[in-house]
Design a protein around this motif. Sequence first.
Motif, short mmCIF file in Angstrom:
data_model
loop_
_atom_site.label_atom_id
_atom_site.label_comp_id
_atom_site.label_asym_id
_atom_site.label_seq_id
_atom_site.Cartn_x
_atom_site.Cartn_y
_atom_site.Cartn_z
N PRO A 21 54.97 184.97 23.78
CA PRO A 21 54.10 185.99 24.23
C PRO A 21 52.86 186.17 23.25
N ARG A 57 57.95 195.14 16.12
CA ARG A 57 57.18 194.30 17.04
C ARG A 57 58.26 194.00 18.32
N CYS A 86 49.88 193.28 27.80
CA CYS A 86 48.86 194.24 27.14
C CYS A 86 48.59 195.31 28.02
N ARG A 125 57.00 195.28 21.99
CA ARG A 125 56.54 194.31 23.05
C ARG A 125 57.74 194.01 24.25
N GLU A 126 58.73 194.27 23.86
CA GLU A 126 59.96 194.53 25.22
C GLU A 126 59.62 195.64 26.00
N ALA A 131 51.42 197.77 23.05
CA ALA A 131 51.44 196.41 23.19
C ALA A 131 49.87 195.96 23.54
N TYR A 181 57.01 197.07 26.94
CA TYR A 181 55.88 196.99 27.61
C TYR A 181 55.93 195.45 28.49
N TYR A 195 56.01 192.62 27.60
CA TYR A 195 55.13 191.46 26.87
C TYR A 195 53.94 191.45 27.47
N GLN A 213 49.79 189.49 30.79
CA GLN A 213 50.80 188.95 30.27
C GLN A 213 50.85 187.46 30.03
N VAL A 266 51.04 188.82 23.16
CA VAL A 266 50.54 190.23 22.94
C VAL A 266 51.15 190.50 21.47
N GLN A 267 50.61 191.80 21.02
CA GLN A 267 50.95 192.11 19.50
C GLN A 267 51.49 193.49 19.85
N ALA A 268 52.03 194.08 18.80
CA ALA A 268 52.40 195.56 18.65
C ALA A 268 51.65 196.11 17.73
#
Length: 307
Positions: free
Chosen positions: A204, A179, A190, A183-184, A227, A186, A188, A196, A206-208
């Motif tokens: 953040p 995760r 989507c 996320r890093e 992400a 992208y 953070y 963002q 946003v998920q992975a």
Amino acid sequence: MVKLVLLHKADSIYEDEPDVVYDFPRAYLKAVREAEGDWIVYYEPVKAGARGYFAVAKIQRIIPKPGVEGRYLALIEPGSYLPFDAEVPRLVEGRPLEASLTEPDGSPKKGGAVQLAVRRLPEADFARIVDLGLPQDLERREATRYNPVPDDLAEQNTPFQRPILERLTRRPYRDVAFRRKVREAYDYRCAMSGLQLRNGGGRPEVQAAHIRPVERQGSDAIRNGLALSGTLHWMFDRGLISVAEDCETILVSRNKVPGDVVARLLRPDGKLWKPSDRKNWPSPANLKWHRENVFGQVVTDEPISWG
């Protein structure tokens, strides 16, 4: 069995895919055979500033490379590859992390062993490199990243000192590592909405998402991740959306997803937002797997409300 350092160069003639296969010449066959069934560390030198050690994986078995005389493939055990949370430099305080690359006075060796694409790695060196790349307290760091633990509770949150191999195989630890890296990569943001979003505490939203699930032979490589916001992650896992063969056009199951929902959730151009570093772009092979095995095929009893 023995642990190894495997040299990987993105622009080399060898067709490596670190989370799937390592391509190497006959000269290294004996050493790689010794590591069959054991863990390896990947290392990549970069002219502009060494990338260093960047991931671990486990060699499952070795086969001759089809159609290429004198070349072999080390097949990586599915689910074993894990990128480091922080890439580890070859030198720490001027001293190499590998004993084989160190002179008696502690200074770095030049030439010879340094140039080898496959190097045997003592257990102590392996443990030190992994500890630097995948810290013991990674789960605590992530849990307290946006909600620091008060000083009076810090002592209670001292991480249990787990053995290296237990840490590398624990699903909760691997999920946190995956995760953080996805996320890093992208920033953070989507990949499908382009948004963002952060909550009031700066966390953040946003998920992975795994493109190909680990339980279906997927890996924890960044290239097997996207992400996504919570809603789009749910839709992706259920086959309502996917990514086309061009690796950027977002596909939508139009008979299941209303047009106004598409307009609200996806980027106006209908294209995937990708990481700035090309090496982190989603794998075409994994996207193809998702199109063929998930998109439009997942059956769910869950009622879908697009209100």
